[in-house]
Write an enzyme that holds these catalytic residues in place. Structure first.
Site, mmCIF file in Angstrom:
data_model
loop_
_atom_site.group_PDB
_atom_site.id
_atom_site.type_symbol
_atom_site.label_atom_id
_atom_site.label_comp_id
_atom_site.label_asym_id
_atom_site.label_seq_id
_atom_site.Cartn_x
_atom_site.Cartn_y
_atom_site.Cartn_z
ATOM 1 N N HIS A 251 51.104 68.449 -6.608
ATOM 2 C CA HIS A 251 50.222 68.748 -5.470
ATOM 3 C C HIS A 251 50.175 67.654 -4.400
ATOM 4 O O HIS A 251 50.410 67.907 -3.222
ATOM 5 C CB HIS A 251 48.779 68.933 -5.961
HETATM 6 C C1 BDR Z 1 44.284 68.270 -7.172
HETATM 7 O O1 BDR Z 1 43.412 68.004 -8.270
HETATM 8 C C2 BDR Z 1 43.811 66.848 -8.947
HETATM 9 O O2 BDR Z 1 43.740 67.023 -10.332
HETATM 10 C C3 BDR Z 1 45.202 66.534 -8.478
HETATM 11 O O3 BDR Z 1 45.429 65.133 -8.479
HETATM 12 C C4 BDR Z 1 45.228 67.095 -7.070
HETATM 13 O O4 BDR Z 1 44.755 66.159 -6.129
HETATM 14 C C5 BDR Z 1 44.950 69.604 -7.413
HETATM 15 O O5 BDR Z 1 43.990 70.618 -7.449
#
Ligand code: BDR
Ligand code: CA
Length: 321
Positions: A251
């Site tokens: 992500h």
């Molecule tokens: C986001 O949530 C976190 O767990 C990850 O690092 C990312 O920023 C994804 O939904």
């Protein structure tokens, strides 16, 4: 070269984003703040030092520890996804001589608060700085609360967060970063600073499979590839059991790619708001895409499509450079 400020809650994918940013010649990372999210901010700050310890650099960005808890809600973490220490439990790994396999960088942590480091850096580079947010938006909303006028001197805020046409990854309606601190997200979207959003709808298009990861690192014998292997195991196991494939979504690396390689992405303008109250919908991001007279003026651009293969090729090329 674009000056950027990163706010992060490392986090396996945050680590990959930080490595990508530090290895992108188009960007200069001026400063980094940590925030509670995937793990508590104390651990997040240790993790940041571990990640910076992977890089052979002499000049480190300024670093400050940010907020320990969201504006209103109690903190929700994601250690079940990222491992107990947030980096796949690599803090337990030792070399044969008993020293940590991944020693922390020996750089100073500022005595300033994360909020003050944000404001000081905006003041130092008025109209030049892009703030990249990879975790809950607590630090950034507090900086807006403290000096909204100064924050207008940011060029933009680029963030990973929200979801618009898919299910969320915490509840059916909410993505993690917005879910953890919806009140902060609401303030940031209404701050008047242009916001560019990488929501789950686009980050889910980039699947880093365990197989691809193995192929990329198998012939290599360096710190970054061994970190990639060790830090991702727990997360990929979580994905195998809960998401439906062996691998992970990276992500937080996408906002970095959006800055350096906008040609890989497509976006739309929208007026985005955050639900802060709903029992079923707390942390839901709501976008008005209407082009008609009753539509509100857009406050954000939402990234909708990415050329996943081009992005992944670029990602590996850069982090091994
Ligand atoms: C986001 O949530 C976190 O767990 C990850 O690092 C990312 O920023 C994804 O939904
Ligand atoms: Ca994150």
């Amino acid at each position: 070269m674009q000056r950027i400020f990163i706010d992060t809650d490392p986090g396996v994918d945050d680590a990959l984003a930080l490595l990508l940013a530090m290895k992108s010649p188009e960007l200069h990372v001026e400063a980094i703040t940590t925030v509670s999210g995937n793990v508590h901010v104390e651990q997040a700050t240790q993790n940041l030092l571990t990640i910076l310890g992977l890089l052979d650099i002499a000049d480190y960005p300024f670093i400050a520890k940010g907020e320990a808890k969201p504006l209103v809600k109690p903190l929700v973490k994601a250690e079940h996804v990222h491992g107990e220490d947030g980096l796949g439990n690599i803090s337990k790994l030792l070399n044969p001589d008993g020293n940590p396999r991944y020693p922390n960088a020996t750089c100073e942590i500022s005595s300033m608060s994360g909020v003050d480091l944000i404001l000081e850096t905006v003041e130092r580079y008025p109209n030049e700085l892009v703030l990249v947010a990879l975790g809950p938006l607590t630090n950034i909303s507090k900086a807006v609360q403290k000096d909204a006028k100064l924050m207008q001197k940011l060029q933009s805020i680029v963030l990973m967060g929200g979801v618009f046409s898919e299910y969320g990854n915490v509840t059916t309606t909410a993505e993690f970063n917005v879910y953890v601190d919806p009140h902060a997200a609401h303030e940031v979207f209404n701050s008047g600073v242009p916001v560019h959003i990488a929501p789950l709808d686009v980050t889910h298009q980039v699947k880093l499979t365990g197989e691809r990861l193995e192929t990329e690192i198998e012939a290599r014998n360096d710190k970054i590839s061994s970190f990639l292997k060790d830090s991702t195991q727990a997360c990929m196991e979580f994905y195998r059991q809960n998401v439906g494939f062996y691998g992970l979504h990276i992500h937080d690396a996408l906002p970095i790619g959006m800055l350096t390689h906008p040609q890989f992405f497509q976006s739309v303008s929208a007026f985005v708001q955050v639900e802060t109250e709903g029992h079923l919908t707390s942390g839901m991001t709501v976008a008005d895409l209407r082009q008609t007279y009753h539509a509100s003026t857009p406050n954000a651009s939402i990234y909708t499509e990415v050329d996943a293969e081009a992005f992944l090729n670029h990602f590996f090329h850069r982090i091994f450079s």
